[in-house]
Scaffold this active site. Sequence first.
Site, PDB file in Angstrom:
ATOM      1  N   HIS A 190       0.828  -1.203   0.000  1.00  0.00           N
ATOM      2  CA  HIS A 190       0.000   0.000   0.000  1.00  0.00           C
ATOM      3  C   HIS A 190       0.864   1.256   0.000  1.00  0.00           C
ATOM      4  O   HIS A 190       1.601   1.502   0.950  1.00  0.00           O
ATOM      5  CB  HIS A 190      -0.908  -0.017   1.225  1.00  0.00           C
ATOM      6  CG  HIS A 190      -1.916   1.072   1.254  1.00  0.00           C
ATOM      7  ND1 HIS A 190      -1.897   2.056   2.207  1.00  0.00           N
ATOM      8  CD2 HIS A 190      -2.968   1.329   0.441  1.00  0.00           C
ATOM      9  CE1 HIS A 190      -2.909   2.872   1.999  1.00  0.00           C
ATOM     10  NE2 HIS A 190      -3.569   2.452   0.929  1.00  0.00           N
ATOM     11  N   GLU A 205       0.388  -0.616  -4.649  1.00  0.00           N
ATOM     12  CA  GLU A 205      -0.795   0.232  -4.755  1.00  0.00           C
ATOM     13  C   GLU A 205      -0.291   1.656  -4.765  1.00  0.00           C
ATOM     14  O   GLU A 205       0.633   2.005  -4.020  1.00  0.00           O
ATOM     15  CB  GLU A 205      -1.723   0.005  -3.562  1.00  0.00           C
ATOM     16  CG  GLU A 205      -3.024   0.792  -3.607  1.00  0.00           C
ATOM     17  CD  GLU A 205      -2.942   2.182  -2.997  1.00  0.00           C
ATOM     18  OE1 GLU A 205      -3.869   2.976  -3.246  1.00  0.00           O
ATOM     19  OE2 GLU A 205      -1.969   2.513  -2.289  1.00  0.00           O
ATOM     20  N   ASP A 223      -1.584   5.991  -5.876  1.00  0.00           N
ATOM     21  CA  ASP A 223      -2.683   6.906  -6.115  1.00  0.00           C
ATOM     22  C   ASP A 223      -2.305   7.879  -7.220  1.00  0.00           C
ATOM     23  O   ASP A 223      -1.166   8.343  -7.266  1.00  0.00           O
ATOM     24  CB  ASP A 223      -2.980   7.698  -4.839  1.00  0.00           C
ATOM     25  CG  ASP A 223      -3.200   6.782  -3.648  1.00  0.00           C
ATOM     26  OD1 ASP A 223      -4.308   6.247  -3.531  1.00  0.00           O
ATOM     27  OD2 ASP A 223      -2.266   6.598  -2.844  1.00  0.00           O
ATOM     28  N   HIS A 270      -1.182  10.756  -2.893  1.00  0.00           N
ATOM     29  CA  HIS A 270      -2.447  10.364  -2.280  1.00  0.00           C
ATOM     30  C   HIS A 270      -3.374  11.540  -2.015  1.00  0.00           C
ATOM     31  O   HIS A 270      -4.513  11.559  -2.461  1.00  0.00           O
ATOM     32  CB  HIS A 270      -2.197   9.606  -0.968  1.00  0.00           C
ATOM     33  CG  HIS A 270      -3.452   9.197  -0.272  1.00  0.00           C
ATOM     34  ND1 HIS A 270      -4.076  10.006   0.658  1.00  0.00           N
ATOM     35  CD2 HIS A 270      -4.220   8.090  -0.392  1.00  0.00           C
ATOM     36  CE1 HIS A 270      -5.167   9.397   1.090  1.00  0.00           C
ATOM     37  NE2 HIS A 270      -5.281   8.237   0.469  1.00  0.00           N
ATOM     38  N   GLU A 314      -5.207   3.655  -7.732  1.00  0.00           N
ATOM     39  CA  GLU A 314      -6.416   4.313  -7.257  1.00  0.00           C
ATOM     40  C   GLU A 314      -6.519   5.704  -7.865  1.00  0.00           C
ATOM     41  O   GLU A 314      -5.611   6.525  -7.722  1.00  0.00           O
ATOM     42  CB  GLU A 314      -6.441   4.426  -5.737  1.00  0.00           C
ATOM     43  CG  GLU A 314      -7.720   5.060  -5.239  1.00  0.00           C
ATOM     44  CD  GLU A 314      -7.803   5.177  -3.730  1.00  0.00           C
ATOM     45  OE1 GLU A 314      -8.527   6.079  -3.267  1.00  0.00           O
ATOM     46  OE2 GLU A 314      -7.159   4.386  -3.021  1.00  0.00           O
TER      47      GLU A 314
END
Length: 145
Positions: free
Chosen positions: A9, A36, A38, A51, A111
Amino acid sequence: MAKTLVIAHRGASSLAPENTISAFRKAVELGADGIELDVQLSKDGHLVVIHDEQVNRTTNGTGLVKDYTLAQLAELDAGGWFSKEYSDQGIVTLNQVFQEFKGLDLMYNIEIKSGVILYPGIERALMEQIESMGLEERVVISSFN
């Protein structure tokens, strides 16, 4: 029996500043199956990896990501908040991440940050970037919107 995938993450964000090349490298070194990250759009339309909608928490800047050009975002210190060791880390583009790990069998959970700030066209830009790198089979796209 299918293998459970380990997805880091924001990279190995307990060992290096989140969403930086260093955090992603550490995740790969530790054996993560994927990372992961963003994405948002810079003022000049580049997919950047960060993020928060504001740069305040993870850089030495202030304000909204959308109000910075790519060149301005790249100049921010995105690692010094974590440790002086990482003060040379800037905000990177999705393309830079893809180039860094090109050739590895790495999964990506990307994301789209498009809730507080809406980024018209971010989905198309993301798909074009994924397709241009031939990563369609190794990307999961997620979003809360």
